[in-house]
Design a protein around this motif. Structure first.
Motif, PDB file in Angstrom:
ATOM      1  N   GLY A 176      17.901  24.520 108.669  1.00 13.31           N
ATOM      2  CA  GLY A 176      18.997  24.319 110.115  1.00 13.31           C
ATOM      3  C   GLY A 176      18.746  25.567 110.494  1.00 13.31           C
ATOM      4  N   PHE A 177      18.249  26.660 109.925  1.00 11.21           N
ATOM      5  CA  PHE A 177      18.083  27.885 111.125  1.00 11.21           C
ATOM      6  C   PHE A 177      16.804  27.755 112.055  1.00 11.21           C
ATOM      7  CE2 PHE A 177      20.836  28.536 107.226  1.00 11.21           C
ATOM      8  CZ  PHE A 177      21.677  29.688 107.765  1.00 11.21           C
ATOM      9  N   TYR A 178      17.189  28.700 112.713  1.00  9.59           N
ATOM     10  CA  TYR A 178      16.539  28.561 114.413  1.00  9.59           C
ATOM     11  C   TYR A 178      16.885  30.040 114.049  1.00  9.59           C
ATOM     12  CZ  TYR A 178      20.957  27.942 116.594  1.00  9.59           C
ATOM     13  OH  TYR A 178      21.888  28.149 117.644  1.00  9.59           O
ATOM     14  N   GLY A 179      15.530  30.667 115.207  1.00  4.21           N
ATOM     15  CA  GLY A 179      15.507  32.402 116.041  1.00  4.21           C
ATOM     16  C   GLY A 179      16.565  33.137 117.253  1.00  4.21           C
ATOM     17  N   GLU A 180      17.589  33.404 117.269  1.00  7.26           N
ATOM     18  CA  GLU A 180      17.773  34.206 118.309  1.00  7.26           C
ATOM     19  C   GLU A 180      17.774  35.656 118.821  1.00  7.26           C
ATOM     20  OE1 GLU A 180      21.703  31.120 119.293  1.00  7.26           O
ATOM     21  OE2 GLU A 180      22.675  32.720 117.937  1.00  7.26           O
ATOM     22  N   ARG A 181      18.063  35.738 120.272  1.00  5.88           N
ATOM     23  CA  ARG A 181      17.105  37.178 120.114  1.00  5.88           C
ATOM     24  C   ARG A 181      18.916  37.625 120.889  1.00  5.88           C
ATOM     25  NH1 ARG A 181      12.343  38.123 124.499  1.00  5.88           N
ATOM     26  NH2 ARG A 181      12.544  40.236 124.335  1.00  5.88           N
ATOM     27  N   ILE A 182      19.269  39.037 120.892  1.00  3.78           N
ATOM     28  CA  ILE A 182      19.617  39.157 121.915  1.00  3.78           C
ATOM     29  C   ILE A 182      18.776  40.006 123.028  1.00  3.78           C
ATOM     30  CG2 ILE A 182      21.727  41.355 121.647  1.00  3.78           C
ATOM     31  CD1 ILE A 182      21.900  40.608 118.716  1.00  3.78           C
ATOM     32  N   ILE A 183      19.111  40.217 124.073  1.00  5.62           N
ATOM     33  CA  ILE A 183      18.030  40.350 125.371  1.00  5.62           C
ATOM     34  C   ILE A 183      19.729  41.330 125.742  1.00  5.62           C
ATOM     35  CG2 ILE A 183      16.755  40.026 126.738  1.00  5.62           C
ATOM     36  CD1 ILE A 183      15.969  37.976 125.806  1.00  5.62           C
ATOM     37  N   PRO A 184      19.771  42.849 125.823  1.00  2.00           N
ATOM     38  CA  PRO A 184      20.744  43.798 127.072  1.00  2.00           C
ATOM     39  C   PRO A 184      19.707  43.979 128.025  1.00  2.00           C
ATOM     40  CG  PRO A 184      19.084  45.466 125.078  1.00  2.00           C
ATOM     41  CD  PRO A 184      18.591  43.141 124.815  1.00  2.00           C
ATOM     42  N   ILE A 185      20.541  43.395 128.809  1.00  2.00           N
ATOM     43  CA  ILE A 185      20.476  43.988 130.642  1.00  2.00           C
ATOM     44  C   ILE A 185      19.918  44.755 130.666  1.00  2.00           C
ATOM     45  CG2 ILE A 185      23.422  42.207 131.263  1.00  2.00           C
ATOM     46  CD1 ILE A 185      24.070  45.422 131.396  1.00  2.00           C
ATOM     47  N   ASP A 186      19.125  45.022 131.842  1.00  2.00           N
ATOM     48  CA  ASP A 186      18.353  45.897 132.195  1.00  2.00           C
ATOM     49  C   ASP A 186      18.612  47.276 132.143  1.00  2.00           C
ATOM     50  OD1 ASP A 186      16.288  43.177 133.080  1.00  2.00           O
ATOM     51  OD2 ASP A 186      16.729  43.643 135.086  1.00  2.00           O
ATOM     52  N   GLY A 187      17.891  48.456 131.899  1.00  2.00           N
ATOM     53  CA  GLY A 187      18.106  49.162 131.715  1.00  2.00           C
ATOM     54  C   GLY A 187      18.146  49.664 130.134  1.00  2.00           C
ATOM     55  N   PHE A 188      19.198  48.579 129.761  1.00  2.00           N
ATOM     56  CA  PHE A 188      19.647  48.754 128.192  1.00  2.00           C
ATOM     57  C   PHE A 188      18.696  49.096 127.099  1.00  2.00           C
ATOM     58  CE2 PHE A 188      23.100  48.873 131.094  1.00  2.00           C
ATOM     59  CZ  PHE A 188      24.151  49.609 130.668  1.00  2.00           C
ATOM     60  N   TRP A 189      18.961  49.568 126.458  1.00  2.00           N
ATOM     61  CA  TRP A 189      18.155  48.939 124.740  1.00  2.00           C
ATOM     62  C   TRP A 189      18.658  48.208 123.755  1.00  2.00           C
ATOM     63  CZ3 TRP A 189      13.182  50.679 123.948  1.00  2.00           C
ATOM     64  CH2 TRP A 189      12.946  52.084 125.384  1.00  2.00           C
ATOM     65  N   GLY A 190      18.557  47.683 122.877  1.00  2.00           N
ATOM     66  CA  GLY A 190      19.425  47.411 121.778  1.00  2.00           C
ATOM     67  C   GLY A 190      19.005  46.287 121.578  1.00  2.00           C
ATOM     68  N   ASN A 191      17.987  45.160 121.910  1.00  2.00           N
ATOM     69  CA  ASN A 191      16.771  43.653 121.279  1.00  2.00           C
ATOM     70  C   ASN A 191      17.333  43.238 119.858  1.00  2.00           C
ATOM     71  OD1 ASN A 191      15.021  41.298 122.145  1.00  2.00           O
ATOM     72  ND2 ASN A 191      14.104  42.482 120.813  1.00  2.00           N
ATOM     73  N   HIS A 192      17.657  42.430 119.450  1.00  2.00           N
ATOM     74  CA  HIS A 192      18.207  42.635 118.626  1.00  2.00           C
ATOM     75  C   HIS A 192      17.590  40.603 117.860  1.00  2.00           C
ATOM     76  CE1 HIS A 192      18.662  42.834 114.211  1.00  2.00           C
ATOM     77  NE2 HIS A 192      19.700  42.376 113.856  1.00  2.00           N
ATOM     78  N   ILE A 193      16.762  40.418 116.890  1.00  3.24           N
ATOM     79  CA  ILE A 193      16.575  38.834 116.558  1.00  3.24           C
ATOM     80  C   ILE A 193      16.840  38.818 115.549  1.00  3.24           C
ATOM     81  CG2 ILE A 193      14.805  37.298 116.475  1.00  3.24           C
ATOM     82  CD1 ILE A 193      13.303  38.580 118.404  1.00  3.24           C
ATOM     83  N   TYR A 194      17.276  37.548 115.230  1.00  7.74           N
ATOM     84  CA  TYR A 194      17.658  37.586 113.671  1.00  7.74           C
ATOM     85  C   TYR A 194      17.954  35.515 113.178  1.00  7.74           C
ATOM     86  CZ  TYR A 194      21.953  35.969 116.615  1.00  7.74           C
ATOM     87  OH  TYR A 194      22.287  35.426 117.909  1.00  7.74           O
ATOM     88  N   VAL A 195      18.368  35.468 112.658  1.00  8.38           N
ATOM     89  CA  VAL A 195      18.292  33.579 112.211  1.00  8.38           C
ATOM     90  C   VAL A 195      19.196  33.133 111.915  1.00  8.38           C
ATOM     91  CG1 VAL A 195      15.901  33.713 111.672  1.00  8.38           C
ATOM     92  CG2 VAL A 195      17.667  33.648 109.530  1.00  8.38           C
ATOM     93  N   THR A 196      19.717  32.489 112.266  1.00  6.59           N
ATOM     94  CA  THR A 196      21.146  31.526 112.055  1.00  6.59           C
ATOM     95  C   THR A 196      21.336  29.781 112.537  1.00  6.59           C
ATOM     96  OG1 THR A 196      23.439  31.047 113.297  1.00  6.59           O
ATOM     97  CG2 THR A 196      21.493  31.255 114.973  1.00  6.59           C
TER      98      THR A 196
END
Length: 152
Positions: free
Chosen positions: A44-64
């Motif tokens: 039941g898990f799938y990937g999600e991605r945190i995408i920072p707004i333009d000009g910022f760092w902090g991308n992250h991928i996890y499963v949930t």
């Protein structure tokens, strides 16, 4: 929140020598998520991605599964993971914000990853997919997921 010394991510040997949690938390989170999904220890898990707004760092991928999440920290409630990530990045960068998207691409495909400015598995010094499988193997997934659900 751990901050890498300047230049480590660009040096394949130094990057590879990082402890697993730091390696998968700071630049190879997509590999850990892809390895998890390839040999899913829980359904039941799938990937999600945190995408920072333009000009910022902090991308992250996890499963949930929508309630709990798994990343280099292990299992936690999805809300707790997102709150931790937001708190860490917004404390470093005033105005930091992000969007959350469901991953709709193969997290272990180099072409797909390169299109999103991420390294593919064959672009690391050694095999990060095997490293991710070893990391995942040492976790009692049923017990850790149960504990995370209790706090969700």
């Amino acid at each position: 929140m751990y901050v890498l010394k300047h230049g480590i991510k660009k040096d394949p040997e130094k990057r590879w020598m990082l402890p697993d949690r730091i390696f998968f938390g700071y630049g190879a989170c997509h590999i850990l998520a892809g390895a998890f999904l390839k040999r899913a220890p829980l359904e039941g898990f799938y990937g999600e991605r945190i995408i920072p707004i333009d000009g910022f760092w902090g991308n992250h991928i996890y499963v949930t599964d929508g309630v709990i999440a798994f990343d280099y920290h292990g299992y936690s409630s999805r809300d707790r993971l997102l709150g931790h990530h937001r708190k860490g990045w917004s404390s470093q960068s005033l105005g930091w914000d992000c969007t959350i998207e469901k991953v709709d691409f193969d997290l272990l495909d180099t072409t797909e990853l390169n299109q999103r400015k991420m390294l593919g598995p064959d672009q690391y010094l050694y095999d990060p997919v095997s490293r991710a499988h070893r990391f995942i193997k040492h976790i009692d997934h049923a017990e850790a997921a149960k504990k995370a659900r209790e706090t969700a």
